[in-house]
Design a protein around this motif. Structure first.
Motif, PDB file in Angstrom:
ATOM      1  N   GLN A  58     -24.828   8.071   2.335  1.00 35.26           N
ATOM      2  CA  GLN A  58     -25.791   7.935   1.237  1.00 35.26           C
ATOM      3  C   GLN A  58     -26.211   9.294   0.697  1.00 35.26           C
ATOM      4  O   GLN A  58     -26.487   9.420  -0.496  1.00 35.26           O
ATOM      5  CB  GLN A  58     -27.014   7.131   1.698  1.00 35.26           C
ATOM      6  CG  GLN A  58     -26.666   5.735   2.196  1.00 35.26           C
ATOM      7  CD  GLN A  58     -25.886   4.913   1.172  1.00 35.26           C
ATOM      8  OE1 GLN A  58     -26.186   4.946  -0.010  1.00 35.26           O
ATOM      9  NE2 GLN A  58     -24.885   4.190   1.629  1.00 35.26           N
ATOM     10  N   LEU A 103     -24.305  11.680   0.193  1.00 38.13           N
ATOM     11  CA  LEU A 103     -23.265  12.103  -0.743  1.00 38.13           C
ATOM     12  C   LEU A 103     -23.373  11.383  -2.078  1.00 38.13           C
ATOM     13  O   LEU A 103     -22.761  11.788  -3.057  1.00 38.13           O
ATOM     14  CB  LEU A 103     -21.881  11.849  -0.143  1.00 38.13           C
ATOM     15  CG  LEU A 103     -21.542  12.729   1.056  1.00 38.13           C
ATOM     16  CD1 LEU A 103     -20.265  12.255   1.712  1.00 38.13           C
ATOM     17  CD2 LEU A 103     -21.387  14.165   0.622  1.00 38.13           C
ATOM     18  N   LEU A 104     -24.117  10.280  -2.109  1.00 35.34           N
ATOM     19  CA  LEU A 104     -24.254   9.521  -3.353  1.00 35.34           C
ATOM     20  C   LEU A 104     -25.538   9.876  -4.091  1.00 35.34           C
ATOM     21  O   LEU A 104     -25.859   9.277  -5.111  1.00 35.34           O
ATOM     22  CB  LEU A 104     -24.223   8.015  -3.046  1.00 35.34           C
ATOM     23  CG  LEU A 104     -22.940   7.522  -2.385  1.00 35.34           C
ATOM     24  CD1 LEU A 104     -23.025   6.032  -2.113  1.00 35.34           C
ATOM     25  CD2 LEU A 104     -21.734   7.819  -3.254  1.00 35.34           C
ATOM     26  N   SER A 105     -26.271  10.838  -3.566  1.00 32.40           N
ATOM     27  CA  SER A 105     -27.523  11.225  -4.203  1.00 32.40           C
ATOM     28  C   SER A 105     -27.254  12.183  -5.359  1.00 32.40           C
ATOM     29  O   SER A 105     -26.300  12.948  -5.317  1.00 32.40           O
ATOM     30  CB  SER A 105     -28.421  11.910  -3.182  1.00 32.40           C
ATOM     31  OG  SER A 105     -29.546  12.446  -3.814  1.00 32.40           O
ATOM     32  N   PRO A 106     -28.090  12.151  -6.388  1.00 36.40           N
ATOM     33  CA  PRO A 106     -27.944  13.148  -7.450  1.00 36.40           C
ATOM     34  C   PRO A 106     -28.178  14.571  -6.945  1.00 36.40           C
ATOM     35  O   PRO A 106     -27.713  15.521  -7.564  1.00 36.40           O
ATOM     36  CB  PRO A 106     -29.027  12.759  -8.467  1.00 36.40           C
ATOM     37  CG  PRO A 106     -29.567  11.448  -8.055  1.00 36.40           C
ATOM     38  CD  PRO A 106     -29.154  11.173  -6.655  1.00 36.40           C
ATOM     39  N   SER A 139     -20.231   9.868  -8.240  1.00 35.84           N
ATOM     40  CA  SER A 139     -21.045   9.700  -7.043  1.00 35.84           C
ATOM     41  C   SER A 139     -22.452   9.217  -7.386  1.00 35.84           C
ATOM     42  O   SER A 139     -23.160   8.693  -6.530  1.00 35.84           O
ATOM     43  CB  SER A 139     -21.106  11.003  -6.256  1.00 35.84           C
ATOM     44  OG  SER A 139     -21.841  11.953  -6.978  1.00 35.84           O
ATOM     45  N   GLU A 140     -22.871   9.388  -8.651  1.00 39.41           N
ATOM     46  CA  GLU A 140     -24.205   8.924  -9.025  1.00 39.41           C
ATOM     47  C   GLU A 140     -24.153   7.560  -9.710  1.00 39.41           C
ATOM     48  O   GLU A 140     -25.172   7.039 -10.137  1.00 39.41           O
ATOM     49  CB  GLU A 140     -24.881   9.936  -9.951  1.00 39.41           C
ATOM     50  CG  GLU A 140     -25.189  11.235  -9.231  1.00 39.41           C
ATOM     51  CD  GLU A 140     -25.698  12.304 -10.180  1.00 39.41           C
ATOM     52  OE1 GLU A 140     -26.419  11.969 -11.129  1.00 39.41           O
ATOM     53  OE2 GLU A 140     -25.351  13.478  -9.971  1.00 39.41           O
ATOM     54  N   LEU A 146     -22.180   4.982  -8.318  1.00 45.30           N
ATOM     55  CA  LEU A 146     -21.693   3.940  -7.416  1.00 45.30           C
ATOM     56  C   LEU A 146     -22.579   3.778  -6.186  1.00 45.30           C
ATOM     57  O   LEU A 146     -23.283   4.696  -5.763  1.00 45.30           O
ATOM     58  CB  LEU A 146     -20.250   4.210  -7.007  1.00 45.30           C
ATOM     59  CG  LEU A 146     -19.860   5.476  -6.253  1.00 45.30           C
ATOM     60  CD1 LEU A 146     -20.042   5.316  -4.754  1.00 45.30           C
ATOM     61  CD2 LEU A 146     -18.405   5.809  -6.543  1.00 45.30           C
ATOM     62  N   TYR A 156     -22.248   2.497  -2.180  1.00 47.15           N
ATOM     63  CA  TYR A 156     -21.286   2.205  -1.125  1.00 47.15           C
ATOM     64  C   TYR A 156     -22.032   1.510   0.003  1.00 47.15           C
ATOM     65  O   TYR A 156     -22.976   2.063   0.561  1.00 47.15           O
ATOM     66  CB  TYR A 156     -20.652   3.503  -0.619  1.00 47.15           C
ATOM     67  CG  TYR A 156     -19.719   3.286   0.553  1.00 47.15           C
ATOM     68  CD1 TYR A 156     -18.423   2.833   0.345  1.00 47.15           C
ATOM     69  CD2 TYR A 156     -20.145   3.498   1.867  1.00 47.15           C
ATOM     70  CE1 TYR A 156     -17.571   2.609   1.409  1.00 47.15           C
ATOM     71  CE2 TYR A 156     -19.298   3.274   2.932  1.00 47.15           C
ATOM     72  CZ  TYR A 156     -18.007   2.834   2.703  1.00 47.15           C
ATOM     73  OH  TYR A 156     -17.170   2.600   3.759  1.00 47.15           O
ATOM     74  N   LEU A 182     -31.629   8.060  -4.131  1.00 50.78           N
ATOM     75  CA  LEU A 182     -30.580   7.619  -5.049  1.00 50.78           C
ATOM     76  C   LEU A 182     -31.064   7.547  -6.490  1.00 50.78           C
ATOM     77  O   LEU A 182     -30.263   7.377  -7.406  1.00 50.78           O
ATOM     78  CB  LEU A 182     -30.031   6.258  -4.601  1.00 50.78           C
ATOM     79  CG  LEU A 182     -29.489   6.244  -3.164  1.00 50.78           C
ATOM     80  CD1 LEU A 182     -29.159   4.830  -2.723  1.00 50.78           C
ATOM     81  CD2 LEU A 182     -28.245   7.115  -3.043  1.00 50.78           C
ATOM     82  N   GLY A 183     -32.363   7.649  -6.682  1.00 50.70           N
ATOM     83  CA  GLY A 183     -32.885   7.651  -8.042  1.00 50.70           C
ATOM     84  C   GLY A 183     -33.152   6.256  -8.560  1.00 50.70           C
ATOM     85  O   GLY A 183     -32.255   5.586  -9.058  1.00 50.70           O
ATOM     86  N   ARG A 203     -30.581  -1.972  -0.837  1.00 50.88           N
ATOM     87  CA  ARG A 203     -30.271  -0.644  -1.389  1.00 50.88           C
ATOM     88  C   ARG A 203     -29.533  -0.754  -2.731  1.00 50.88           C
ATOM     89  O   ARG A 203     -29.705   0.071  -3.614  1.00 50.88           O
ATOM     90  CB  ARG A 203     -29.427   0.130  -0.380  1.00 50.88           C
ATOM     91  CG  ARG A 203     -29.303   1.597  -0.691  1.00 50.88           C
ATOM     92  CD  ARG A 203     -28.669   2.344   0.453  1.00 50.88           C
ATOM     93  NE  ARG A 203     -27.306   1.935   0.665  1.00 50.88           N
ATOM     94  CZ  ARG A 203     -26.788   1.647   1.865  1.00 50.88           C
ATOM     95  NH1 ARG A 203     -27.505   1.748   2.950  1.00 50.88           N
ATOM     96  NH2 ARG A 203     -25.540   1.272   1.969  1.00 50.88           N
ATOM     97  N   ARG A 224     -27.070   0.898 -10.183  1.00 52.62           N
ATOM     98  CA  ARG A 224     -25.838   1.660 -10.396  1.00 52.62           C
ATOM     99  C   ARG A 224     -24.734   0.676 -10.739  1.00 52.62           C
ATOM    100  O   ARG A 224     -24.667  -0.401 -10.135  1.00 52.62           O
ATOM    101  CB  ARG A 224     -25.474   2.449  -9.132  1.00 52.62           C
ATOM    102  CG  ARG A 224     -26.471   3.561  -8.837  1.00 52.62           C
ATOM    103  CD  ARG A 224     -26.056   4.406  -7.670  1.00 52.62           C
ATOM    104  NE  ARG A 224     -26.883   5.626  -7.629  1.00 52.62           N
ATOM    105  CZ  ARG A 224     -26.589   6.700  -6.916  1.00 52.62           C
ATOM    106  NH1 ARG A 224     -25.504   6.723  -6.168  1.00 52.62           N
ATOM    107  NH2 ARG A 224     -27.370   7.758  -6.944  1.00 52.62           N
TER     108      ARG A 224
END
Lengths: 217, 203
Positions: free
Chosen positions: A82, A84-87, B78-79, B81, B83, B107-108, B143, B149
């Motif tokens: 997770q 790695l998926l953060s802005p 990466s922003e 998707l 997983y 994750l925003g 999540r 996303r």
């Protein structure tokens, strides 16, 4: 909440929450420092000479004990994916985790350095320099520690391996930190120590993030 | 997101001639497929055929030996998707609502209803330690809702879910697709949503 604020808040809360273990390194540091005069006897000259180096060794070992699970837990439970998926860039997330660790265990140990220094017969005018140097030294230990923790995140019982990786880098802060505590105060030794601490904490996250990217493969 | 905020830019993903090897052994080669916005694609294959590796390669975690994954109308993959792997990404000591707050920050996004939608409202304040396997999986599903996303990569999303949980999952997937998102899921059992396409790996 920004990604970094969320990371800091979560890590700090987990470390100070039930079973988080933030008290353990502080307890280790205080316990080890208490044993020093017991082992060496009450002789003033001996304590003044040998106390500061031993306090620095206790501080370094206290940090070492927290490193093993730092990223291993995130790798094992899937949190690392997770990140790695953060802005936010992984480097900044790692830096933030290091900052949370410093606030949770580095700062308390640096502050505990004051009573410990007094108990070990350090002159009172040296105490501010000792506390600040411990704070900077802890930042350096954590900066290097992030790299050791990241490299060994996938290794079961990697604690010993972490020690082998990070202990050589612990030498400069220990050398100059002991000099500060041994009477040099805010002199050149303090400045070199500050340089080590800040450089380690700036460069460590970059190397640690690179290692973590390999760990998720 | 509520009833489904549309992903109007219609994201898509294309896999070209992908080859993945794990531990020196080739799992598959020359795998190509494309998934369009609004569709649900299933990945099928035997144990060890490389379903998880394929998803991790699409997510960008794993470097493929050859080939590439490209995204259409997506700025930063990466922003864009989510997983959801085998691991739920939970911390035993943190409560369900703390997880949702944290993911919102990391994750925003922040979706207050996420826990309600996956049926965890009643246990929002319990630490993850006290949740069952199925409840933990539902929390991981939350999540997906916290930060909207467009691309969802799901690895065995129904693992440990009960009948009601599977229905919730099926509803999440169809809502997501109808609002213009896309879902790529590795599954063994049908999820109760009719896949728009099936990708078979390691045949």
């Amino acid at each position: 909440m920004s990604p970094l604020a969320a990371t800091f808040r979560r890590d700090f809360a987990l470390m100070w929450g039930a079973g988080g273990g933030a008290m353990a390194p502080l307890g280790f540091f205080l316990g080890a420092a208490t044993l020093v005069p017991l082992a060496m006897g009450p002789e003033h000259a001996l304590l003044v000479a040998a106390g500061p180096p031993l306090v620095w060794i206790a501080a370094a070992l206290a940090v070492l004990a927290t490193l093993e699970r730092l990223f291993q837990a995130d790798l094992e439970d899937g949190s690392l994916d997770q990140f790695l998926l953060s802005p936010a860039p992984l480097e900044m997330i790692v830096l933030t985790k290091g900052a949370a660790l410093w606030c949770a265990i580095g700062l308390p140990i640096a502050l505990a350095g004051a009573p410990v220094a007094i108990a070990l017969q350090a002159p009172l005018e040296l105490v501010p320099a000792i506390v600040m140097s411990l704070g900077l030294g802890m930042a350096g230990f954590i900066g290097v520690g992030l790299v050791g923790a990241a490299v060994t995140a996938g290794v079961k019982r990697g604690g010993v391996l972490i020690s082998l990786i990070v202990l050589p880098f612990f030498a400069p802060p220990i050398i100059f930190g002991s000099a500060v505590a041994g009477g040099a105060g805010f002199g050149p030794a303090f400045l070199i120590l500050a340089g080590c601490g800040l450089a380690y904490s700036a460069l460590g996250p970059i190397a640690a993030a690179a290692a973590l990217r390999l760990q998720v493969e | 997101m509520g009833a489904g905020r549309p992903f109007q830019d219609k994201p898509g993903l294309t896999v070209h001639d992908l080859a993945i090897a794990r531990g020196g052994r080739a799992l598959f080669e020359n795998l190509s497929f494309a998934v369009q916005s609004g569709s649900y694609a299933e990945i099928r294959g035997a144990n060890g055929s490389g379903k998880t590796s394929l998803l991790r390669a699409v997510a960008g975690f794993l470097k493929p030996r050859a080939g590439q994954v490209t995204f259409a109308r997506v700025e930063e993959p990466s922003e864009a998707l989510h997983y959801l792997g085998h691991l739920n990404g939970l911390k035993a000591a943190a409560s369900a609502s703390a997880h949702v707050r944290y993911w919102g920050g990391l994750l925003g996004g922040y979706e207050r209803d996420a826990l309600t939608r996956v049926g965890l409202r009643r246990v929002a304040d319990l630490p993850a330690l006290a949740l069952s396997q199925g409840q933990s999986r539902r929390l991981a599903l939350a999540r997906l809702l916290v930060a909207p996303r467009p691309i969802w990569l799901l690895d065995e999303p129904a693992a440990a879910l009960d009948v009601n949980g599977r229905n919730v999952l099926a509803e999440l997937i169809s809502t997501h697709c109808s609002s213009g998102g896309l879902v790529l899921a590795a599954v063994h059992e049908p999820l109760g949503v009719k896949p728009d396409q099936v990708v078979t790996v390691g045949a």
